[in-house]
Design an enzyme around this catalytic site. Structure first.
Site, mmCIF file in Angstrom:
data_model
loop_
_atom_site.group_PDB
_atom_site.id
_atom_site.type_symbol
_atom_site.label_atom_id
_atom_site.label_comp_id
_atom_site.label_asym_id
_atom_site.label_seq_id
_atom_site.Cartn_x
_atom_site.Cartn_y
_atom_site.Cartn_z
ATOM 1 N N SER A 13 -16.091 -30.747 39.516
ATOM 2 C CA SER A 13 -16.406 -30.429 40.909
ATOM 3 C C SER A 13 -17.890 -30.112 41.024
ATOM 4 O O SER A 13 -18.380 -29.139 40.449
ATOM 5 C CB SER A 13 -15.569 -29.235 41.375
ATOM 6 O OG SER A 13 -16.048 -28.829 42.636
ATOM 7 N N HIS A 29 -15.451 -34.755 41.921
ATOM 8 C CA HIS A 29 -14.866 -34.073 43.082
ATOM 9 C C HIS A 29 -15.989 -33.476 43.933
ATOM 10 O O HIS A 29 -16.863 -32.775 43.412
ATOM 11 C CB HIS A 29 -13.940 -32.969 42.551
ATOM 12 C CG HIS A 29 -13.157 -32.250 43.592
ATOM 13 N ND1 HIS A 29 -11.984 -32.741 44.118
ATOM 14 C CD2 HIS A 29 -13.368 -31.055 44.200
ATOM 15 C CE1 HIS A 29 -11.499 -31.876 44.997
ATOM 16 N NE2 HIS A 29 -12.322 -30.843 45.073
ATOM 17 N N ASP A 58 -16.771 -31.163 47.343
ATOM 18 C CA ASP A 58 -16.174 -30.211 48.284
ATOM 19 C C ASP A 58 -17.006 -30.108 49.546
ATOM 20 O O ASP A 58 -18.162 -29.696 49.499
ATOM 21 C CB ASP A 58 -16.091 -28.830 47.632
ATOM 22 C CG ASP A 58 -15.059 -28.808 46.521
ATOM 23 O OD1 ASP A 58 -13.876 -29.054 46.816
ATOM 24 O OD2 ASP A 58 -15.437 -28.562 45.359
ATOM 25 N N MET A 113 -17.375 -28.212 53.052
ATOM 26 C CA MET A 113 -16.946 -26.988 53.751
ATOM 27 C C MET A 113 -17.770 -26.811 55.014
ATOM 28 O O MET A 113 -18.978 -27.047 55.001
ATOM 29 C CB MET A 113 -17.157 -25.778 52.850
ATOM 30 C CG MET A 113 -16.488 -25.894 51.501
ATOM 31 S SD MET A 113 -16.887 -24.471 50.485
ATOM 32 C CE MET A 113 -16.077 -24.924 48.959
ATOM 33 N N HIS A 122 -13.101 -33.861 49.151
ATOM 34 C CA HIS A 122 -12.138 -32.855 49.604
ATOM 35 C C HIS A 122 -12.690 -32.209 50.869
ATOM 36 O O HIS A 122 -13.648 -31.443 50.809
ATOM 37 C CB HIS A 122 -11.969 -31.829 48.457
ATOM 38 C CG HIS A 122 -11.131 -30.644 48.784
ATOM 39 N ND1 HIS A 122 -11.072 -29.529 47.964
ATOM 40 C CD2 HIS A 122 -10.312 -30.379 49.841
ATOM 41 C CE1 HIS A 122 -10.261 -28.650 48.493
ATOM 42 N NE2 HIS A 122 -9.788 -29.119 49.630
ATOM 43 N N MET A 124 -12.742 -29.655 53.580
ATOM 44 C CA MET A 124 -12.280 -28.333 54.030
ATOM 45 C C MET A 124 -12.948 -28.055 55.365
ATOM 46 O O MET A 124 -13.856 -27.227 55.480
ATOM 47 C CB MET A 124 -12.665 -27.267 52.987
ATOM 48 C CG MET A 124 -11.772 -27.302 51.763
ATOM 49 S SD MET A 124 -12.495 -26.418 50.374
ATOM 50 C CE MET A 124 -13.469 -27.729 49.662
ATOM 51 N N MET A 143 -3.865 -26.668 46.127
ATOM 52 C CA MET A 143 -4.910 -25.653 45.932
ATOM 53 C C MET A 143 -4.337 -24.505 45.109
ATOM 54 O O MET A 143 -3.325 -23.906 45.483
ATOM 55 C CB MET A 143 -5.394 -25.098 47.281
ATOM 56 C CG MET A 143 -6.297 -26.008 48.079
ATOM 57 S SD MET A 143 -7.728 -26.676 47.203
ATOM 58 C CE MET A 143 -8.617 -25.190 46.716
ATOM 59 N N GLY A 148 -12.639 -22.466 49.503
ATOM 60 C CA GLY A 148 -13.900 -21.948 50.045
ATOM 61 C C GLY A 148 -14.938 -21.612 49.001
ATOM 62 O O GLY A 148 -16.127 -21.648 49.282
ATOM 63 N N GLY A 202 -16.047 -21.576 44.571
ATOM 64 C CA GLY A 202 -15.773 -21.854 43.167
ATOM 65 C C GLY A 202 -15.624 -20.540 42.416
ATOM 66 O O GLY A 202 -15.912 -19.463 42.950
ATOM 67 N N ASP A 213 -6.564 -27.914 42.064
ATOM 68 C CA ASP A 213 -7.964 -27.537 42.305
ATOM 69 C C ASP A 213 -8.091 -26.020 42.440
ATOM 70 O O ASP A 213 -7.508 -25.425 43.342
ATOM 71 C CB ASP A 213 -8.415 -28.234 43.604
ATOM 72 C CG ASP A 213 -9.876 -27.998 43.950
ATOM 73 O OD1 ASP A 213 -10.613 -27.432 43.129
ATOM 74 O OD2 ASP A 213 -10.274 -28.408 45.061
ATOM 75 N N GLY A 214 -8.872 -25.431 41.533
ATOM 76 C CA GLY A 214 -9.194 -24.013 41.632
ATOM 77 C C GLY A 214 -8.736 -23.215 40.428
ATOM 78 O O GLY A 214 -7.539 -23.146 40.133
ATOM 79 N N GLY A 239 -14.722 -26.864 38.288
ATOM 80 C CA GLY A 239 -16.105 -26.674 38.689
ATOM 81 C C GLY A 239 -16.823 -25.698 37.778
ATOM 82 O O GLY A 239 -17.549 -26.090 36.850
ATOM 83 N N SER A 240 -16.593 -24.402 38.010
ATOM 84 C CA SER A 240 -17.341 -23.384 37.254
ATOM 85 C C SER A 240 -17.036 -23.449 35.758
ATOM 86 O O SER A 240 -17.923 -23.199 34.934
ATOM 87 C CB SER A 240 -17.047 -21.985 37.807
ATOM 88 O OG SER A 240 -15.664 -21.744 37.805
HETATM 89 C C1 DX5 Z 1 -12.737 -24.495 46.157
HETATM 90 C C2 DX5 Z 1 -12.980 -25.929 45.864
HETATM 91 C C3 DX5 Z 1 -12.984 -26.294 44.448
HETATM 92 C C4 DX5 Z 1 -13.991 -25.589 43.580
HETATM 93 C C5 DX5 Z 1 -13.252 -25.241 42.322
HETATM 94 O O1 DX5 Z 1 -12.427 -24.329 47.495
HETATM 95 O O2 DX5 Z 1 -12.036 -26.757 46.508
HETATM 96 O O3 DX5 Z 1 -13.061 -27.696 44.228
HETATM 97 O O4 DX5 Z 1 -15.122 -26.342 43.238
HETATM 98 O O5 DX5 Z 1 -14.026 -24.408 41.594
HETATM 99 P P1 DX5 Z 1 -13.513 -23.737 40.258
HETATM 100 O O6 DX5 Z 1 -13.117 -24.831 39.321
HETATM 101 O O7 DX5 Z 1 -14.727 -22.975 39.805
HETATM 102 O O8 DX5 Z 1 -12.356 -22.832 40.601
HETATM 103 ZN ZN ZN Z 2 -12.056 -28.945 45.993
#
Ligand code: DX5
Ligand code: ZN
Length: 237
Positions: free
Chosen positions: A7, A32, A34, A36, A65, A67, A136, A141, A143, A174-175, A196-197
């Site tokens: 991500s 991926h 995101d 927002m 994705h 949001m 989810m 919202g 990471g 995801d998440g 992501g993180s």
């Molecule tokens: C959060 C996003 C994710 C985010 C995940 O709302 O949809 O895609 O990047 O981050 P991690 O992997 O750090 O939880």
């Molecule tokens: Zn996402």
């Protein structure tokens, strides 16, 4: 095959090209992204200019994705920018049936996203129109949040729904995913694991991606072997 989807929300936005290259070199097939809007979720991230710039940079699958509120106003712009997969939240879409048709008619793979509190059952009338469903496993919202422990149970319910309807729909999660829960994700039936993180905040993002991808493949191979041996066993009976 199970895919790890890095991500870009946790990548270095000043060095996005470099981070994308490092994921390509590590063997990623999909990225991926995101989006927002500060309304559907309490955060702002990136929009069509960034998706367009990433599209120019890479041939990897772009998994966008959304949001955002009123996704029906924006899907064409994200498709024009270069999305390959486009996922809209069940909670933000009034005319989901129509929206999924519109996405597919433009040659893009449509997906529905469920927030943690939304049950799998809401998909019953729409699931056959999905290329993928994104579960989810944090509140959307941000990471770096903690994985919601009931999410794999939800994946299993979705898998059961797909099996009972004989549908081939990819399951994405995801998440809060990382090397420590990759095996369990694959066991629950996930096909695409967003991270992501766990990847970009690690000391060596490339090595972390490779570790997750390898862990997923090992677990998938084990599952396939056990399915094969069960089917051979039942034929012998
Ligand atoms: C959060 C996003 C994710 C985010 C995940 O709302 O949809 O895609 O990047 O981050 P991690 O992997 O750090 O939880
Ligand atoms: Zn996402």
């Amino acid at each position: 095959m199970v895919w790890i989807a890095p991500s870009l929300l946790s990548a270095d936005f000043c060095n996005l090209g470099r981070d994308i290259e490092s994921m390509e070199e590590a063997g990623a097939r999909i990225l991926h992204l995101d989006v927002m809007d500060g309304h559907f979720v309490p955060n702002l991230s990136l929009g069509t200019p960034v998706v367009g710039a990433v599209r120019k940079k890479t041939r990897l699958i772009l998994d966008v994705h959304l949001m955002i509120s009123n996704p029906d106003h924006m899907i064409d712009a994200f498709i024009d920018a270069g999305a390959d997969y486009l996922s809209v939240h069940y909670e933000s879409s009034f005319h989901l049936d129509n929206l999924l048709d519109r996405i597919r008619s433009r040659g893009v793979q449509p997906g529905v996203v469920l927030n943690p509190q939304t049950p799998v059952a809401v998909l019953e009338e729409i699931i056959h129109k999905c290329h993928h469903v994104l579960i989810m496993s944090v509140n959307p919202g941000f990471g770096g949040q903690k994985f919601i422990s009931t999410s794999f149970e939800k994946v299993r319910k979705l898998k059961d729904l797909l099996t009972s309807r004989k549908l081939d729909v990819r399951i994405e999660i995801d998440g809060g995913l990382g090397p420590l829960n990759t095996t369990e994700a694959v066991r629950s039936g996930v096909d695409i694991i967003v991270a992501g993180s766990a990847i970009f905040d690690s000391a060596d993002p490339r090595a972390t991606f490779e570790q997750m991808q390898q862990t997923a493949e090992i677990e998938e191979e084990k599952l396939l072997k056990s399915i094969r041996s069960r089917s051979i066993g039942s034929r012998e009976i």
